[in-house]
Each structure stands twice: as structure tokens, then as C-alpha cells.
Design an enzyme around this catalytic site. Sequence first.
Site, PDB file in Angstrom:
ATOM      1  N   GLU A 248       0.786  -1.222   0.000  1.00 52.76           N
ATOM      2  CA  GLU A 248       0.000   0.000   0.000  1.00 52.76           C
ATOM      3  C   GLU A 248       0.825   1.282   0.000  1.00 52.76           C
ATOM      4  O   GLU A 248       0.826   2.039   0.975  1.00 52.76           O
ATOM      5  CB  GLU A 248      -0.959   0.021   1.195  1.00 52.76           C
ATOM      6  CG  GLU A 248      -1.899  -1.177   1.218  1.00 52.76           C
ATOM      7  CD  GLU A 248      -3.004  -1.058   2.265  1.00 52.76           C
ATOM      8  OE1 GLU A 248      -2.909  -0.192   3.144  1.00 52.76           O
ATOM      9  OE2 GLU A 248      -3.970  -1.831   2.184  1.00 52.76           O
TER      10      GLU A 248
ATOM     11  N   GLU B 204      -5.615  -8.705   0.631  1.00 53.86           N
ATOM     12  CA  GLU B 204      -6.305  -8.398   1.893  1.00 53.86           C
ATOM     13  C   GLU B 204      -7.771  -8.165   1.603  1.00 53.86           C
ATOM     14  O   GLU B 204      -8.123  -7.455   0.659  1.00 53.86           O
ATOM     15  CB  GLU B 204      -5.766  -7.125   2.570  1.00 53.86           C
ATOM     16  CG  GLU B 204      -4.395  -7.267   3.170  1.00 53.86           C
ATOM     17  CD  GLU B 204      -3.914  -5.992   3.855  1.00 53.86           C
ATOM     18  OE1 GLU B 204      -4.748  -5.186   4.341  1.00 53.86           O
ATOM     19  OE2 GLU B 204      -2.688  -5.791   3.880  1.00 53.86           O
TER      20      GLU B 204
END
Length: 455
Positions: free
Chosen positions: A166, A357
Amino acid sequence: MAVHRFPEGFLWGVATSAQQIEGACDEGGRGESLWDRYAKTPGNIADGSNPFTACDHYHRWREDIELMKWLGVNAYRLSIAWPRILPNGSGAPNEAGLDFYEQLVDELLAAGIKPFVTLNHWDIPQALVDAGGWPERDTVEAFVEYTDAVTRRLGDRVRAWATHNEPWCIAVQGYEEAGHAPGRKNPMEALRTAHHLLLSHGRATSVIRANAPRSEVGIVLNLAPGWPASDSPGDADAVRIHNGLFNRWYLDPLLRGTYPADAIADRVCFGQLPSPELPFVENGDMETINAPLDYLGVNYYGRSVVKAGSDGRPAGVCPVPPEELTEMGWEVFPEGLTRLLSELVQDYDIPAIYITESGAAFSDTVDDDGRIRDPLRTAFLRDHIAAASDAIKAGVPLRGYFAWTLMDNFEWQHGYKMRFGLFRVDYDSLKRTPKESAHWYRGVTAANAVEDERR
Ligand code: GCO
């Protein structure tokens, strides 16, 4: 009821990250991380907690592998704590740190669980932050050095690598919005950070390919598809701007070798850039960033519903009543996952995708009979897995699904209040107990299928 069967060899996993579960922050020669330091300042972590013990995974990792065996997962996404390998950011690697991960990986392989290793899940050594951190180009070299140390040791047995987790969060939450460590508010630092993360990804990719030739190499992005609040042209443009700043700012360099021109123009308009020249981009950088990927890791938590804001920027809109949101205040929107994945493969040439995720925080409690009934988490996972199956049927090369997360853990600036785990962690005894969602996920991994209960 429709049943979604998954392809043979589909990976069912759970994901965690080092800083969120390991604890033992000053054991085994580990150096200080950015988040260790950040947590020491009162006010930075909502519940006043810190990651110094977390789930004590550093000592309980064998037990945690047993939890994974019980779940029946065939893959585990973990991250390596950079300050365990290079405590001061450079120099000789810390052998005790490498040994720790080698044992963990060997035990996972013995259990038939494929390790998916992320190199940077935010816990950069504080020494590198003191030297300027991600806004400085030197940090690219430091990351390459770290990658080399890890992949020399583990490259013969780990077959799936992700460079960063991220980059948007590191850059924007860390350097522009001050919601994450190191808590800065400087848009140019955020852009420099994003660029250096992308550049170091490209540089590290060739190091991994040399040290771990038979492995898959990728990067993990958090992607949220923009959605218009209304049919107005202004809201449609807000979606374009959102997608440019949040998603395409990362996807385009990685997969096309350019920053998106419209998003550059938007940044000039918003005063984030003095001109369309990107002062941090040097000759050859974009080719390096555009190195071929074996897979893209997608973290999906929801969509972004936006309208045209009064200052010309997209303004977030909450499309559902507050009682329907998760503990994090996030909407539950599985359809967005199908749309996101389908558009990704339409817009870019991506050989494979993993959902690295997917999960939700709900404030589950232990009932008198000791059971932890978390039907909202089960429904969340069930509907997202069905949405993932829809994407596969539409032709998306989706190869695996990692639930976030194995067990409740240190949720960054929120501390321990947000419980995302399939296992509940009692933070006094550190005992792990399967929630009902864990029992349910165990059924999914066994059947390689999920029932569709979407309405
Ligand atoms: C994330 C992080 C996780 C968070 C999760 C829930 O990638 O944002 O990987 O560390 O815990 O996303 O917020």
C-alpha cells in the site's frame, strides 16, 4: 442456493504484517521501527497502546502456524520486519533476524502452507527515517540493500514476493494527511515518497529475480474504485479525479511506465505541484518502475463514493446509514470488488491478481458459552468471496484470496480496539480463540467453494 466453486490450485490464505503481530521489538537484535517511535508520542495511537508486545507472535509463531493448519489455508501472507534484518538501516544484516524468518518459512513449507512474503509493510527502520526517510532518494538504495539481504537467505524457498504494501498509505497517510507515522503534512513529501516507493519496487524486482529466480514478484496496492454520488457531470469528474489520485497514480507508473497526465494536471490545479514537471523523476526511473510484474496484489476494503467538492476536489459521501458501517466507518460493498477486478484487466495488462487483503473490523464479544459469534464478519467474507468468483467467471486471472487477518492485532493508529481477526486475541492472556467466522472459513478452504447468499 448457488455455489461458487474455485479453480483447482486456488490459494486460500490469511494475511498479517510483522509490526501488527510480532511484538518483541527489542529482542533478537531488532532495531527501532518508525511505528515503534511514533507510538511513543501520546496521542498518536487512539487507545494509548503500542506495538511492543502485540500478539507476541515472535514467541508464539509455532502456535500460530497450528492455527493456520486448523483453518486449512494453503497460503500465508506475512511481512518481514525490516529493522530485524537491518537494525540501523544499513551495514551487515542481523543474522538472528534472518534466522527467525528462515525457521518460520521452513515450518510453513513443512505444513504445506505457501509463504507470500511482503518486504515492506510500513515498518521502516527509524534510523532511515532520521536520515530523511522515503521522501529522500537514498532510501531507495537502502531498500534494495535490505531486499538483497532477505532474498539471498530466503530466495531458494520463498516463491512469492511483494515489495511494498500500500504505497498510497505510506505516502498520503504518512506524509500528507498525518494520520499515520511519521505524521507529516506536506504534499510534496508525499509525492516524493510515492515515487521512491515505486522506484525502489522496480529496483528491488531485479534483485529478487536474481536471488530468487523461480519466484513470482509483485506489489500490493490498496485500490478503491470511485463511484459517483449522482448522475451529474461534476460527480463523474470527481470520480475521474479520485481514480487518478488514488488508484492510477500507482497503477499507471507500474503497468504503463507513466504518471497519468490528467492527475498531474489536477495536482497542479490543487496546488500540490508548481508545474506539470515532476521534479523527483530522473532519467530512466519510469522504465525501472515499469519492470514486468508477475502479479498484482489487491487490497480491497470498499469503494469511494464521491461528489464534486466546493473546492474542485472530490468530496467523500457516505452512501449508507451509519449503523451499516464497519467499526472502521467503512461501507460494506462486495460488488465493488467484481467491478474493480474486471476494470483492472480491461485497462491494464496484468498476468495474475491475488486479493492480498479483504476483511472487516467488528466489535465482537465473547458470549457466556465462550463462543464468539461474528455473523457480520462471516457475511462480509462470504459475499466478497462470491464477488471474487464473479470476477473469475468474467475472465479475471484471480489466483488467490487472503483474508485480513489471521488474528486480532495492532491496527496502527487505532491501537487494539479494531478487531479484524478470524481468531480473537485476549490481550491479557494472549490466548487465541477461533471466532465463528474462523469455523466458517475452515469450511471454505476444505470445500474450495462458497455458497452465494447475496440478496
Ligand atoms: C493495510 C494494512 C493492514 C491493515 C488493514 C485494516 O494494508 O491497510 O495492510 O495493515 O491492518 O488494512 O486497516
